[in-house]
Structures are given as structure tokens and as C-alpha cells.
Design an enzyme around this catalytic site. Structure first.
Site, short mmCIF file in Angstrom:
data_model
loop_
_atom_site.label_atom_id
_atom_site.label_comp_id
_atom_site.label_asym_id
_atom_site.label_seq_id
_atom_site.Cartn_x
_atom_site.Cartn_y
_atom_site.Cartn_z
N ASP A 128 0.81 -1.23 0.00
CA ASP A 128 0.00 0.00 0.00
C ASP A 128 0.84 1.27 0.00
O ASP A 128 0.33 2.35 -0.32
CB ASP A 128 -0.91 0.01 1.24
CG ASP A 128 -1.78 -1.23 1.29
OD1 ASP A 128 -2.47 -1.50 0.29
OD2 ASP A 128 -1.76 -1.95 2.32
N HIS A 129 2.08 1.15 0.39
CA HIS A 129 2.91 2.36 0.57
C HIS A 129 4.19 2.23 -0.23
O HIS A 129 5.25 1.98 0.34
CB HIS A 129 3.22 2.55 2.06
CG HIS A 129 3.67 3.95 2.42
ND1 HIS A 129 4.96 4.39 2.25
CD2 HIS A 129 2.99 4.99 2.91
CE1 HIS A 129 5.08 5.65 2.66
NE2 HIS A 129 3.89 6.04 3.07
N PHE A 130 4.19 2.37 -1.58
CA PHE A 130 3.02 2.61 -2.41
C PHE A 130 3.05 1.58 -3.53
O PHE A 130 4.15 1.10 -3.85
CB PHE A 130 3.11 4.02 -3.01
CG PHE A 130 3.08 5.12 -1.97
CD1 PHE A 130 1.86 5.59 -1.48
CD2 PHE A 130 4.24 5.69 -1.49
CE1 PHE A 130 1.82 6.62 -0.56
CE2 PHE A 130 4.20 6.71 -0.55
CZ PHE A 130 3.00 7.18 -0.08
#
Lengths: 155, 79
Positions: free
Chosen positions: A33-35
Site C-alpha cells: 500500500d505504501h506505495f
């Protein structure tokens, strides 16, 4: 992932300074998610690395009425990306060490380049608030490899 | 430091707008003057002015006037 953001302590002067390191593996779920397509270590985790390292330095001092806990991020700057599988070398210098509070100037280096820095403020939480068998495994490992020689204890 | 400069310093310390901090402001009027705020105040007095508070002084601080008095007693505030 566990919230242990210091892998190894390399140098420790209790209550004064510490050098430690942390590597976040590319397989850590957070990087999904990051990223997506551009995985970087979140600034909050870099800050936590500095806080945990400085906290261990204070806890190793053994003179406080409790465990060091981050109370305030007085300032933080992030200059460069930290990517998965990079070794983050964490430095912390305790600038004020009082019974009720402490402050620390901290920074993280990757490949010799300073990637972030922070001025952190610590308070102390009474030992009774924690589980009786709570041990700091990273600090314990350091003391096992580097037995204390002075009057300061293992906290 | 003048009294006005001291009031601005206190406002910044407690993350308040300068106009909300006067000589008559009491601790209850400043949300950030909580337990962490007290420690922050102690640290900043120590760091900026070399003032280390006694337990009695810490317990006795209830108004902005009390902080100003500590600064004055330690020669940091113009009479």
C-alpha cells in the site's frame, strides 16, 4: 509485522547516545500500500525507529521511574526515500535527561546519507503499567553481547 | 525578555494563539497545559533559560502569571 523497529543495537552509551539499525524486508505487507509500484518506508515508521532507539538508550540508563515513551515529535524532516531491504542506521543523542522527561536529537542514515531527522520528547511510564514479564529483547540481546561494566543496569 | 515576548513564548509552547494568552490566563483555559504540557514547559524552561523547576514550583504553577514569576525570579524577564 511486529512493532519492533530496531533490529540491532551496535553502540550504546546508556542515557547518552545509541546507534542501532533496522531493515524492513520487501515482503512486508505494508509495502503493498505504501506505495503500489513505488515501495518506500513510511515516515511514521522512520520516526518510530528513532523513538524506539532513543527510548532504549534511556531505558538502559536505569535511572528513570519508568519506561521511556514518545510524548511529542517536536520536529521531523524527511529528506530521502528509504526503500525496502535497505539498512537504516539509527542514531540518537539524548540532549536532556531528567527524571520526569527527556529529549533526543535523532537521525537515520542509509548508505552514509542522512535520510531523516527528528527532535523527540519522551515521558516515562511507570513499570507497573506493563506486563510483569515484559522484557526488551533487543536491549537484552545487546547486554548479553556487551555485558554492562559500570553501575548502570539493564533496565 | 519583555513580558509580551514571554507571553508569546508561552502561547507558542502551548500551541495557542497569542491573543488567547494573557497575564490573567489560568491553566484551565489552555487545553495543552495538561500533564504533557507541564513536562514540555519544564523542558523548555530548562533548555532555553537554564531553569530547573523544583517539585514545589511545578505543583504551584496554575496561571500564566506563575510562569512569568518564575522567569522573573530567574532573571529572564525584564522587571
Amino acid at each position: 509485522m511486529r512493532f519492533v523497529l530496531v533490529d540491532t543495537i551496535h553502540r550504546l552509551e546508556p542515557g547518552k547516545s545509541i546507534t542501532a539499525s533496522k531493515r524492513l524486508a520487501a515482503g512486508e505487507e505494508l509495502f503493498r500500500d505504501h506505495f503500489p509500484g513505488f515501495p518506500v518506508v513510511p515516515g511514521v515508521l522512520l520516526t518510530e525507529m528513532m523513538a524506539q532507539a532513543a527510548g532504549k538508550c534511556l531505558d538502559a540508563d536505569g535511572t528513570h521511574p519508568g519506561r521511556a515513551m514518545l510524548g511529542k515529535i517536536r520536529s521531523a524532516n524527511f529528506r530521502e526515500w528509504v526503500r525496502p531491504d535497505q539498512d537504516a542506521v539509527i542514531h540518537a543523542e539524548i540532549t536532556q535527561n531528567r527524571p520526569a522527561y527527556a529529549t533526543a536529537d535523532c537521525f537515520v542514515e542509509v548508505d552514509g546519507r542522512k535520510v531523516c531527522s527528528a527532535d523527540l520528547f519522551f515521558v516515562f511510564v511507570p513499570h507497573e503499567r506493563f506486563a510483569p514479564d515484559y522484557r526488551d529483547e533487543v536491549l537484552d540481546a545487546y547486554w548479553k553481547a556487551n555485558p554492562p561494566t559500570g553501575t548502570t543496569g539493564s533496565g | 525578555m519583555t513580558q509580551q515576548e514571554a507571553l508569546e513564548w508561552i502561547a507558542k509552547l502551548f500551541e495557542e494563539k497569542p491573543e488567547r494568552v494573557t497575564v490573567d490566563t489560568v491553566r484551565g483555559d489552555i487545553p495543552a497545559w495538561d500533564s504533557l504540557g507541564v513536562l514540555t514547559l519544564m523542558a523548555d524552561l530548562d533548555n532555553n533559560f537554564g531553569i530547573q523547576l523544583s517539585d514545589d514550583e511545578v505543583q504551584g504553577m496554575r496561571t500564566v502569571k506563575d510562569i512569568l514569576e518564575i522567569l522573573r525570579r530567574n532573571g529572564q524577564l525584564a522587571p
